[in-house]
Scaffold this motif. Structure first.
Motif, PDB file in Angstrom:
ATOM      1  N   ILE A 140      10.184   6.115 -42.303  1.00 17.19           N
ATOM      2  CA  ILE A 140      10.787   5.303 -43.180  1.00 17.19           C
ATOM      3  C   ILE A 140      10.879   3.936 -42.702  1.00 17.19           C
ATOM      4  O   ILE A 140      11.244   3.525 -41.612  1.00 17.19           O
ATOM      5  N   ASN A 141      10.760   3.014 -43.672  1.00 12.92           N
ATOM      6  CA  ASN A 141      10.613   1.476 -43.406  1.00 12.92           C
ATOM      7  C   ASN A 141      11.511   0.692 -44.169  1.00 12.92           C
ATOM      8  O   ASN A 141      11.580   0.898 -45.483  1.00 12.92           O
ATOM      9  N   GLY A 142      12.623   0.139 -43.512  1.00 10.99           N
ATOM     10  CA  GLY A 142      13.612  -0.630 -44.440  1.00 10.99           C
ATOM     11  C   GLY A 142      13.497  -2.106 -44.019  1.00 10.99           C
ATOM     12  O   GLY A 142      12.605  -2.387 -43.140  1.00 10.99           O
ATOM     13  N   SER A 143      14.300  -2.872 -44.639  1.00  7.55           N
ATOM     14  CA  SER A 143      14.302  -4.156 -44.540  1.00  7.55           C
ATOM     15  C   SER A 143      14.735  -4.620 -43.108  1.00  7.55           C
ATOM     16  O   SER A 143      14.503  -5.481 -42.498  1.00  7.55           O
ATOM     17  N   LYS A 144      15.537  -3.819 -42.436  1.00 12.54           N
ATOM     18  CA  LYS A 144      16.058  -3.956 -40.931  1.00 12.54           C
ATOM     19  C   LYS A 144      15.392  -3.059 -40.016  1.00 12.54           C
ATOM     20  O   LYS A 144      16.024  -3.021 -38.808  1.00 12.54           O
ATOM     21  N   GLY A 145      14.706  -2.072 -40.394  1.00 13.91           N
ATOM     22  CA  GLY A 145      14.054  -1.373 -39.127  1.00 13.91           C
ATOM     23  C   GLY A 145      13.326  -0.179 -39.899  1.00 13.91           C
ATOM     24  O   GLY A 145      13.436   0.075 -40.841  1.00 13.91           O
ATOM     25  N   SER A 146      13.029   0.851 -38.799  1.00  9.00           N
ATOM     26  CA  SER A 146      11.967   1.908 -39.296  1.00  9.00           C
ATOM     27  C   SER A 146      12.620   3.069 -38.419  1.00  9.00           C
ATOM     28  O   SER A 146      12.922   2.879 -37.150  1.00  9.00           O
ATOM     29  N   LEU A 147      12.307   4.075 -38.942  1.00 15.34           N
ATOM     30  CA  LEU A 147      12.427   5.456 -38.128  1.00 15.34           C
ATOM     31  C   LEU A 147      11.237   6.291 -38.375  1.00 15.34           C
ATOM     32  O   LEU A 147      10.583   6.455 -39.550  1.00 15.34           O
ATOM     33  N   SER A 148      10.753   7.367 -37.508  1.00 10.22           N
ATOM     34  CA  SER A 148       9.774   8.052 -37.566  1.00 10.22           C
ATOM     35  C   SER A 148      10.073   9.186 -36.777  1.00 10.22           C
ATOM     36  O   SER A 148      10.701   9.407 -35.854  1.00 10.22           O
ATOM     37  N   PHE A 149       9.569  10.416 -37.341  1.00 11.19           N
ATOM     38  CA  PHE A 149       9.992  11.518 -36.724  1.00 11.19           C
ATOM     39  C   PHE A 149       8.766  12.868 -36.794  1.00 11.19           C
ATOM     40  O   PHE A 149       7.908  12.611 -37.685  1.00 11.19           O
ATOM     41  N   ASP A 150       8.533  13.523 -35.885  1.00 10.42           N
ATOM     42  CA  ASP A 150       7.658  14.637 -36.003  1.00 10.42           C
ATOM     43  C   ASP A 150       8.000  15.843 -35.419  1.00 10.42           C
ATOM     44  O   ASP A 150       8.607  15.913 -34.142  1.00 10.42           O
ATOM     45  N   LEU A 151       7.975  16.848 -36.108  1.00  9.54           N
ATOM     46  CA  LEU A 151       8.678  18.119 -35.913  1.00  9.54           C
ATOM     47  C   LEU A 151       7.934  18.846 -34.518  1.00  9.54           C
ATOM     48  O   LEU A 151       8.655  19.457 -33.988  1.00  9.54           O
ATOM     49  N   GLU A 152       6.850  18.429 -34.263  1.00  8.41           N
ATOM     50  CA  GLU A 152       6.194  19.152 -33.127  1.00  8.41           C
ATOM     51  C   GLU A 152       6.810  18.279 -31.785  1.00  8.41           C
ATOM     52  O   GLU A 152       6.511  18.825 -30.792  1.00  8.41           O
ATOM     53  N   ARG A 153       7.472  17.305 -32.128  1.00 11.01           N
ATOM     54  CA  ARG A 153       8.427  16.755 -30.923  1.00 11.01           C
ATOM     55  C   ARG A 153       9.927  16.483 -31.430  1.00 11.01           C
ATOM     56  O   ARG A 153      10.360  15.313 -31.496  1.00 11.01           O
ATOM     57  N   LEU A 154      10.533  17.833 -31.921  1.00  4.62           N
ATOM     58  CA  LEU A 154      11.662  17.769 -32.636  1.00  4.62           C
ATOM     59  C   LEU A 154      12.874  17.228 -31.973  1.00  4.62           C
ATOM     60  O   LEU A 154      13.894  16.674 -32.767  1.00  4.62           O
ATOM     61  N   ASN A 155      12.886  17.126 -30.736  1.00  5.78           N
ATOM     62  CA  ASN A 155      14.024  16.495 -29.806  1.00  5.78           C
ATOM     63  C   ASN A 155      14.037  14.949 -30.042  1.00  5.78           C
ATOM     64  O   ASN A 155      14.778  14.315 -29.258  1.00  5.78           O
ATOM     65  N   GLU A 156      13.037  14.285 -30.529  1.00  7.58           N
ATOM     66  CA  GLU A 156      12.904  12.833 -30.412  1.00  7.58           C
ATOM     67  C   GLU A 156      12.956  12.266 -31.951  1.00  7.58           C
ATOM     68  O   GLU A 156      12.327  12.620 -32.896  1.00  7.58           O
ATOM     69  N   LEU A 157      13.572  11.078 -31.724  1.00  2.00           N
ATOM     70  CA  LEU A 157      13.621  10.346 -32.846  1.00  2.00           C
ATOM     71  C   LEU A 157      13.069   8.999 -32.574  1.00  2.00           C
ATOM     72  O   LEU A 157      13.632   8.494 -31.644  1.00  2.00           O
TER      73      LEU A 157
ATOM     74  N   LYS B 108      11.548  -5.263 -31.842  1.00  2.00           N
ATOM     75  CA  LYS B 108      10.768  -5.016 -30.930  1.00  2.00           C
ATOM     76  C   LYS B 108      10.152  -3.797 -31.200  1.00  2.00           C
ATOM     77  O   LYS B 108      10.196  -3.189 -32.554  1.00  2.00           O
ATOM     78  N   GLY B 109       9.401  -2.950 -30.433  1.00  2.00           N
ATOM     79  CA  GLY B 109       8.574  -1.726 -30.800  1.00  2.00           C
ATOM     80  C   GLY B 109       9.481  -0.566 -30.839  1.00  2.00           C
ATOM     81  O   GLY B 109      10.766  -0.688 -30.991  1.00  2.00           O
ATOM     82  N   PHE B 110       9.147   0.454 -30.966  1.00  2.00           N
ATOM     83  CA  PHE B 110       9.867   1.773 -31.300  1.00  2.00           C
ATOM     84  C   PHE B 110      10.282   2.375 -29.951  1.00  2.00           C
ATOM     85  O   PHE B 110       9.830   2.355 -28.715  1.00  2.00           O
ATOM     86  N   ARG B 111      11.581   2.806 -29.991  1.00  6.48           N
ATOM     87  CA  ARG B 111      12.416   3.509 -29.050  1.00  6.48           C
ATOM     88  C   ARG B 111      12.432   4.942 -29.230  1.00  6.48           C
ATOM     89  O   ARG B 111      12.742   5.443 -30.246  1.00  6.48           O
ATOM     90  N   THR B 112      12.091   5.955 -28.079  1.00  2.48           N
ATOM     91  CA  THR B 112      12.334   7.129 -28.407  1.00  2.48           C
ATOM     92  C   THR B 112      13.733   7.461 -28.117  1.00  2.48           C
ATOM     93  O   THR B 112      14.336   7.323 -27.025  1.00  2.48           O
ATOM     94  N   ILE B 113      14.267   7.992 -29.200  1.00  7.62           N
ATOM     95  CA  ILE B 113      15.878   8.581 -29.090  1.00  7.62           C
ATOM     96  C   ILE B 113      15.795  10.047 -28.756  1.00  7.62           C
ATOM     97  O   ILE B 113      15.376  10.799 -29.547  1.00  7.62           O
ATOM     98  N   LEU B 114      16.044  10.505 -27.473  1.00  3.82           N
ATOM     99  CA  LEU B 114      16.098  11.811 -27.137  1.00  3.82           C
ATOM    100  C   LEU B 114      17.311  12.110 -27.686  1.00  3.82           C
ATOM    101  O   LEU B 114      18.488  12.036 -27.353  1.00  3.82           O
ATOM    102  N   VAL B 115      17.322  13.115 -28.691  1.00  2.00           N
ATOM    103  CA  VAL B 115      18.602  13.180 -29.695  1.00  2.00           C
ATOM    104  C   VAL B 115      19.511  13.721 -28.941  1.00  2.00           C
ATOM    105  O   VAL B 115      20.888  13.531 -29.027  1.00  2.00           O
ATOM    106  N   SER B 116      19.354  14.424 -27.759  1.00  3.12           N
ATOM    107  CA  SER B 116      20.492  15.020 -27.012  1.00  3.12           C
ATOM    108  C   SER B 116      21.339  14.041 -26.611  1.00  3.12           C
ATOM    109  O   SER B 116      22.422  14.243 -26.075  1.00  3.12           O
ATOM    110  N   GLU B 117      20.763  12.786 -26.414  1.00  8.99           N
ATOM    111  CA  GLU B 117      21.438  11.577 -25.738  1.00  8.99           C
ATOM    112  C   GLU B 117      22.710  11.114 -26.888  1.00  8.99           C
ATOM    113  O   GLU B 117      23.656  10.458 -26.459  1.00  8.99           O
ATOM    114  N   ALA B 118      22.409  11.291 -28.138  1.00  9.61           N
ATOM    115  CA  ALA B 118      23.537  10.760 -28.872  1.00  9.61           C
ATOM    116  C   ALA B 118      24.702  11.534 -28.952  1.00  9.61           C
ATOM    117  O   ALA B 118      24.618  12.591 -28.528  1.00  9.61           O
TER     118      ALA B 118
END
Lengths: 377, 377, 377, 377
Positions: free
Chosen positions: D270-287, D294-304
């Motif tokens: 998803i691309n918005g005016s302030k940022g982007s998000l991407s997701f892949d179910l084969e790496r489902l713990n990551e957003l 800056k570039g993309f950051r891996t959010i290991l979802v358990s961190e949130a």
């Protein structure tokens, strides 16, 4: 002029920037990489600090050096490096030859007043490297060891972040340089003690050691193991070590030519009290950063407002391995033009010597089975 | 000669390879990229098919074009492109100018007997592109559209694998070109209908379309939506489309300048009955391949025994974005030297026209809200 | 029955598979993970080798252990672990307690005829671990140390590939276990010498050591450094080591709780003469493999025809960290049912002892500043 | 009690939480996944909103359903789903059967006062799905469509970030669900029009459509192409579409069972005016998240600090695909306990109907070759 035709300064030579005559020893892999650096620099980093003029190239095989001269654009070629030293138009002596030709020619050139740019590792031993450094430095010329990976934009950016304290106090470093071609049965100077000094250690490991010193700080001691996997080979195929830095940080160091699937995998990670950085040369346009609150972020280095980047392309347009040499030569020419040292971002011959001390300590520890302190003269 | 000094062929010019005079229109981003290509080619792809001689460069701003001439090494500069056309020493007309200067100068140069190398998209519309192609082709010169991404080693390797049938029958394609700078309030010719023809579609989407044609095959119809997110901007900021190829394959196509975090993300994936390939320009040295039995394998393209690779460095030593132009210009000079077309690996002006037909169909479908057939004249 | 109602065997209990009574010491992180394993096993790995019956759970805090009993489904709870030992319905003693409770209760349970499943590291020292192993083994019961990462499908697959010789002769190993929470000022038993024995070394490093032994082979000597970054903390926060295996292989070992951004990053790489494997627990469904001819391929482990996989979901449907315990408990129950040892895939108490010998050698080397040989009794 | 033995509430049943009786139709892939959800929920999300009691399971094959009952822990089994509807102890009707059994049983159960939880896609057509929704809703029970991917922690986190405005105005969406098993010659109900309604569209594409609605918003129109690659197969093997959302956003949608190497690759960006998000179910713990600077950051979802995470393990300890059902069932039981709807995070039967409207529009557009407006009743 309106619709008329102008004569370019590339023909008239009428610019404010003076030239510097380059003499090169060696025309193989590294000679090609350096030659490309000299040729690309002037129009990318415009205006260049000095215009490199490719004066003369030396090599023992006349047919090969003649072809290299034509190919790379040197005005002349010689089959005896002493001619380079004697050539008054050579102002910068670029030593891209094998390790056993790093010492005598570089010293002779310096004592003839030529600045020195020499491939790593400086010498085959710390003693030899120390002598090169001392004599060249005494000659009063500028000198730089070709630790080109300091000039990957991601590495420079990492250094800037570290200097700015973004990682806090450093706790650990781990660096590896992995290649896969070691099982070759071809012969090469890189496999001979006399010509190379050491194997994976000096060829690959020296880069890891220099980056550790550049990014984290000085090393104080090391425990190491070396291995030669190929029977009858004279030099090490791999080493692994654990070292201590000044302060509390510790680090692992490794190089091998026996890692199938790893083409040119120089990678490192640094963990500090406030964050971590990691890097892999196989993805050289990327720097991974965590500020400790979240996971790692990919910094596509072109995105940064970075000293190297303005030379190249819009962000996201990747650069390659060879560009490290363009950045490196720029720094050297700039230092010469300003009459300054290449430090801290460039590796001096002292840095070459210090890396050689660490290499020697690795070999000592592998022999003594002890932690070996590292002391610099 | 023993220890003597030889004069290099770079001074005597005594080689078997003849030169070709290059005249360039434009000196901005693309002009710099092309100039670097001409300069790097001769010593990397040695011997070159022809030695490029940078004869003259044209631009309206005299101070800027004079600096560009000096910087890039052109012998002279002109402020009116007609001078290039009239210059007998210009044998290859390199059009790196904005889209509205693609037509008339390229045609005039061709009709003056000069080969044509022109930035994409060929013209602002299919009609204009068709006319350029027809008239240049009728002039009997060689022509190439600068779809440089065909010359990423990973893309060429993909084409070779596809031609060899390694993917079987192709079922689907998905291609995107995502950038992030579209919300700029700076003005640029790229935002004006007159100068650019379209926005993200022609600038970025044309590359996706060309790669789809190069890798999968001809397109037969398309359904599309376009969007302009910035008020008062004349051209599209983004488009998305679903298209059909000859045969059974289908594909999604997309380009946007509004994808934050995506610097220069041209990516595509192809799924066939026997395997899949995927590629991302932000990691341009890698090609991902699955043969369908297991997961994806990273081919570091330097590992392949690949036509481009022998020019560069040992494997694992990455190349950059700019090298695509070196590969591309090599093909063009080789075609000129052999008196052959640049097809199939080079994009001819016909390929430029065909991509323009697809772009026109995208705009038609966005208007008609229908699937639009694509027919070529 | 046609359209009628049947009574399930989950009510009648009429199956061919007998039950095994489980008594658990500890109900925190590890207790929860083990409890989940017992509960999930029977319906996933159907039919299970034995039906686990959760008989009794022990903990000192009555309110907490009562809640845990209700939550995890134990029939009763006790506040003194001796009750578990005395309980005739407990046939398997699961020790999920802190390290200082690994010895006495496990031995007592074994000597009361109960099989032993104990969290790693077995004891706080090699001596303690040796005694546990010897006395439990002498009691004639089955025993397993909870080195659960052997039971990640990717790790098991790696072991199978290594056993089959797919990597050839092994040259190097590098393993790290990196976490980020070490700078906490909270207190925990893990920070106390008495309760934990060591810090990152025993908690995280023991896993790396066990995997190295499981995948590559026995260790013969090690040189190590340890660090405690937090003032007044009793145990190590990090260690780094370089070790030698039987044969020619060498390896680096590291664990730290001070790697910001690394949540639970247990990673390793193995390089052999015919290929390489690498793994990262943060992407635990993936194994990276290179056969040395090309780059690394991602094996999504679910794709393999793998002993664990049939229990779970169609391929590509990822499993999680906790599933390692289901696989591990399955092996243990199967060994008990067949009256066989858990070796080679399960870690016995001897494996726990051997890992403890390596941990002790790490501490000795950090003190002696020498390479320390590793000998097993 | 001092050193004594307590009887667990898992035996006495003495808790404050009441139970809910579950009746399940179907015991294959989805039945197993749901059963695991009911069994895991109570001890992970402690205390659960309601204790699921597995009352009865229905299937036509008696031997198979009897085994499933024993395996999954249902008290009884029936071979006619009407028995479930008639069973007063069944309070929640879980429909994990094939698509052609989604309608009648779910409606009958609702009209008998049982809450409804039904696998997607709700019905085989929008008409059928509409009727199910209307009649179940009129019966006054709670209802949820099993769009389980809303319950991947990364997806929920994305939704929260989007709701908080972190991405600004949304410009584009691209979603694919790629699998590789479509060329099988095995037969299955999924390949039959009657049983399945559609192919990749309803099975995989419905998930993409639901996530687009959940994350971005309502769809207003779509242009699509479908393909059946296997001769004589009744349903689509792949579809591709470009759609419009309320507001300015546009999106591509795709599903295929013919993507070799893609095991279970549901991915979106998803691309918005302030940022982007991407997701892949084969790496489902990551957003993946970019804030546009800056570039993309891996959010290991358990961190949130995430609503689901407290149930599981310390951060970095990955969860698997199956856990989405635990999260989903928790929401449903919580809604029942509170007498509230499952919206907005759970998909109601209305959401099931709306996804079916989009699927129908895809099929209409593939037929009409036009952009088809999507209207909801």
């Amino acid at each position: 002029m309106s619709g008329g035709i102008g004569v370019s300064s590339s023909v008239t030579g009428a610019t404010d920037v003076r030239t510097i005559g380059v003499g090169m020893l060696g025309y193989a892999f590294m000679g090609k990489a350096h030659a490309n650096g000299y040729r690309t620099l002037p129009y990318m980093a415009w205006p260049p600090p000095l215009f490199p003029r490719l004066v003369s190239i030396a090599g023992r095989n006349e047919a090969a050096v003649a072809e290299a001269a034509g190919r790379f654009g040197f005005e002349r070629y010689v089959t005896d490096w002493h001619e380079l030293v004697a050539d008054p138009e050579v102002e910068l002596f670029d030593n891209s030859g094998p390790n056993n030709l790093h010492g005598e020619p570089t010293i002779a050139a310096a004592e003839a007043g030529k600045h020195g740019f020499c491939e790593k590792p400086r010498g085959r031993t710390a003693d030899e490297s120390y002598e090169i450094w001392q004599r060249v430095d005494a000659a009063g010329v500028k000198h730089m060891t070709a630790f080109n990976y300091r000039f990957v934009p991601a590495v420079r950016l990492a250094r800037e972040m570290l200097e700015a304290g973004e990682l806090g106090e450093i706790h650990s470093f781990r660096g590896q340089y992995l290649q896969e071609w070691g099982s070759t049965t071809d012969d090469a100077w890189r496999f001979h003690q006399d010509a190379a000094g050491s194997g994976a250690l000096g060829d690959l490991g020296a880069h890891v050691i220099d980056l550790a010193r550049y990014l984290v700080g000085e090393l104080t001691g090391i425990s190491a193991t070396t291995r030669t996997f190929m029977p009858e080979r004279e030099v090490d195929d791999a080493f692994q070590a654990v070292a201590e830095f000044e302060g509390a940080a510790i680090g692992t160091f490794e190089a091998t030519r026996f890692a199938p699937g790893r083409k040119n995998a120089l990678s490192w990670e640094i963990n500090g009290s406030k964050g971590s950085l990691s890097f892999d040369l196989e993805r050289l346009n990327e720097l991974q950063h965590s500020d400790g609150t979240k996971g790692f972020r990919t910094i596509l280095v072109s995105e940064a407002d970075h000293p190297f980047w303005r030379w190249w392309w819009p962000h996201g347009h990747m650069i390659g391995w060879e560009h490290t040499f363009v950045h490196e030569i720029h720094l050297l020419l700039d230092a010469i033009a300003r009459n300054e040292d290449v430090a801290p971002h460039g590796a001096t011959f002292e840095d070459g010597y210090r890396a050689a001390e660490v290499c020697d300590a690795v070999l000592r520890s592998a022999e003594s089975r002890r932690h070996e302190p590292i002391t610099y003269r």
